[in-house]
Design a protein around this motif. Structure first.
Motif: not given
Length: 473
Positions: A364, A367-368, A404, A422
């Protein structure tokens, strides 16, 4: 005959009312019986004492035989007026005797008899109650023992009739109490019956319907509140399940659509072997994605039902994180990122589940995160002053990136949930279950999950609780 568990509440209450009435009537009846019996004994004693004083008074004044004849007349008059009374006067001189023979009187059997004796005469159904007294000699008259007896049949009969009447009244009273108790119970349970009828109207087609506590007794108001609370939880669970089923259908529909489309295109005209191999390879990737979704769902289902047994050991978490980093080394190198472990703490964990949770968190983060940035894994003990296995642990993965939005933080660990940023990764193997699995693993270890994002730094992690002494390590 019905068993107790087959009886209705009204019938059970009626039976309990009847038992209570039986106990009360029995206690009252026994008490009244003993009171009446005591009063009868006292009445017998008073009657005997009166008659004995009358006879003894006459005998005590007698000095000669001529006067004794007058005593006999008085005794005869006493016996004639009350045939249930018997009198004996016995002395050493036959001229000063009343009666054919001296009676054989048994003594009092208990203190309750008040000194009265018992005498059983031929033909008598019940024994006579007696009192006697010795009159000293006077003049020509020797000492005389005077005995007076009365028949106890009227008293025994009265006591027997009282007992029968009490038994009859008790049976009638118990039956009446049982009937009234059944009626009272039915009336008292009418609100419960109305509540039951209302509950039967609940339907899955109207999940928001609730029982109405208005005009109900306080006990049923609490019951209704508890039942409505259970309905709220069921509605929430049903809603989550419905949304979850929709998410599963959506996630599986995409790879199935890809499989069908690619296969249809491949079959639309003749293909070279190399082209068919490309189609099969693409189909295999989609099948692997579907298998990943199914395996993750099975894991979450087993974890939610508590069917996963933990094999917990006390190990340094830094070593486990480092091993996970080595497993993801190619992914980190491809993104140009570095992994740094900050802190050291020992904790009781299931190593395979811990590594799975760390793999998902690092995936995670990669990915971000911004390419070329650093990913930091912070390890802290449950007690800032200690880092041993007795204080639990806190594991946090921090990365630098776009961040986020606050409205998404609370739902990051929901199944199939993705923040908008995402959704670009639909074609990858990430299907929105990674953080849900982290939450399940944290729950299995008695911990919780957390997420925070501010100033371009996003922190996602979980805590680990120390197992209880009785829990297997």
């Amino acid at each position: 005959m019905k068993r107790v568990r087959d009886l209705s509440i009204a019938q059970r209450l009626a039976a309990m009312f009847a038992l209570a009435a039986l106990l009360v009537f029995a206690l009252v009846g026994v008490a009244l019986y003993h009171v009446l019996q005591t009063q009868i004994v006292r009445y017998q004693h008073a009657e005997l004492a009166t008659k004995l004083r009358y006879v003894v008074g006459s005998v005590a004044l007698c000095e000669t035989h001529e006067r004794w004849l007058k005593v006999e007349d008085k005794v005869q008059n006493l016996i004639s007026s009350d045939r249930s009374t018997k009198v004996w006067a016995w002395s050493s001189n036959p001229d000063y005797r009343i009666g054919d023979a001296e009676p054989t009187i048994s003594g009092a059997t208990s203190r309750r008899d008040l000194g009265m004796g018992r005498l059983l005469l031929p033909g008598a159904e019940y024994p006579y109650r007696t009192l006697q007294e010795l009159v000293p000699a006077l003049g020509n008259r020797p000492a005389v023992r005077v005995s007076v007896a009365i028949d106890s049949k009227p008293y025994v009969s009265a006591l027997r009739w009282f007992t029968l009447i009490m038994l009859a009244l008790g049976v009638c009273g118990i039956a009446l109490v049982a009937l009234l108790g059944h009626w009272i119970a039915r009336v008292g349970l009418r609100p419960l019956q109305r509540l039951s009828n209302e509950a039967q109207t609940l339907s899955p087609s109207n999940l928001s319907q609730r029982l109405q506590p208005a005009q109900l007794p306080p006990e049923l108001v609490r019951l209704t509140g508890t039942f409505n609370g259970a309905l709220d939880r069921l509605e929430a669970a049903y809603t989550r399940l419905d949304a979850f089923n929709a998410d599963v259908a959506h996630e599986l529909r995409t790879p199935l659509t890809n499989l069908m489309g690619q296969t249809q295109v491949a079959l639309s005209r003749p293909r070279e072997v190399a082209q068919l191999e490309d189609v099969l390879q693409s189909n295999l990737e989609e099948l692997e994605r579907m298998r990943g979704i199914i395996n993750d769902m099975l894991f979450l289902s087993r974890a939610g039902q508590g069917d996963i047994a933990l094999d917990r050991v006390c190990v340094p978490l830094a070593e486990e994180v480092a091993k996970t980093g080595e497993f993801l080394e190619y992914l980190l190198e491809e993104a140009g990122m570095q992994l740094r472990i900050d802190g050291a703490v020992d904790a009781w964990i299931d190593t395979s589940l811990f590594r799975r949770a760390m793999t998902n968190l690092l995936h995670n983060a990669v990915q971000h995160a911004t390419p070329g940035s650093e990913i930091v894994v912070e390890l802290r003990g449950g007690d800032a002053a200690h880092s041993d296995c007795g204080t639990g642990a806190r594991v946090a993965v921090r990365n630098h990136g776009a961040g986020v939005p606050p409205q998404h933080l609370a739902r990051m660990f929901d199944r199939f949930y993705r923040v908008d940023a995402a959704r670009e990764h639909r074609g990858e193997r990430h299907h929105g279950l990674g953080l849900s699995i982290v939450k399940a693993i944290a729950s299995l270890h008695g911990g919780t999950v957390f997420a925070d994002s501010r100033e371009g730094r996003t922190t996602v992690g979980f805590s680990l609780a120390t197992p209880q002494p009785h829990s297997p390590a």
